[in-house]
Design a protein around this motif. Sequence first.
Motif, PDB file in Angstrom:
ATOM      1  N   GLY A  20      -6.495  89.182 -70.102  1.00  0.00           N
ATOM      2  CA  GLY A  20      -5.211  88.529 -70.104  1.00  0.00           C
ATOM      3  C   GLY A  20      -4.790  88.143 -71.508  1.00  0.00           C
ATOM      4  O   GLY A  20      -5.577  88.121 -72.446  1.00  0.00           O
ATOM      5  N   ARG A  38       5.897  88.763 -75.195  1.00  0.00           N
ATOM      6  CA  ARG A  38       5.304  88.267 -73.953  1.00  0.00           C
ATOM      7  C   ARG A  38       6.383  87.676 -73.042  1.00  0.00           C
ATOM      8  O   ARG A  38       6.364  87.872 -71.826  1.00  0.00           O
ATOM      9  CB  ARG A  38       4.234  87.221 -74.261  1.00  0.00           C
ATOM     10  CG  ARG A  38       2.903  87.804 -74.665  1.00  0.00           C
ATOM     11  CD  ARG A  38       1.814  86.745 -74.643  1.00  0.00           C
ATOM     12  NE  ARG A  38       1.985  85.773 -75.711  1.00  0.00           N
ATOM     13  CZ  ARG A  38       1.437  85.889 -76.910  1.00  0.00           C
ATOM     14  NH1 ARG A  38       0.718  86.950 -77.220  1.00  0.00           N
ATOM     15  NH2 ARG A  38       1.614  84.950 -77.824  1.00  0.00           N
ATOM     16  N   ALA A  63      -0.961  86.147 -65.923  1.00  0.00           N
ATOM     17  CA  ALA A  63      -0.534  85.895 -67.298  1.00  0.00           C
ATOM     18  C   ALA A  63      -0.129  84.442 -67.528  1.00  0.00           C
ATOM     19  O   ALA A  63      -0.079  83.996 -68.675  1.00  0.00           O
ATOM     20  CB  ALA A  63       0.639  86.814 -67.647  1.00  0.00           C
TER      21      ALA A  63
END
Length: 221
Positions: A20, A38, A63
Amino acid sequence: MPNEPKLAAIRLRRNTGGGGPPVPPSCSTGADPEEAARSRRLVELLDAVADGDRDAFTEFYRATSHRVFGLALRILRGHAAAEEITQEVYLQAWSLAAGYDRKLSSPMGWLMMLTHRRAVDRVRREQSAASRDIAYGQANLGRDHDVVAEEVGQLLDEQSVLDCLDTLTAIQREAVALAYYSGRTYSEVADHLEVPLPTIKTRIRDGLKRLENCLTGSDTA
């Protein structure tokens, strides 16, 4: 809801150090290119979740769940409660993904808002329940309570005390039983047995002492 994802199959990730994306220092998407990337990916995932994409939801969960759990834990100060809130937040995110507006907040900011609201509501509910319990106790159990009678209750929480009751004299056992099983105060026990109050106090205290000695193995009688 039939299309809800099964969150039980997705384990929370707690600072494992592997797998992750790393936890960013802030939710800002301004200067940091990686953070901006992200955030864009999370927006894409939310769009897919809004269309019912379970794989996208799983990636979104993995995430972000460490951040959600961390906030819940800071507010609730208990792992079990924080895990419950985390699960609730993601079920809510699954249901509300279509309503997410990227112009109002980042995906992480949106999740933090949902988490904060649910965690604070949980704290308020628990505080309210505790207040109701206290109020009920004061209204229904608010008689003056003898300290020694409370000590009897603590002693009798132990199953082994039943054997130790045999070490008491008959009059001690009667007074202790009335104080505990009937919840009577000193005065009520004295009235019930028609014995002077000082005598009842002595019987109960002596009986408690014998019980303590028996339970601790220091009874030399």
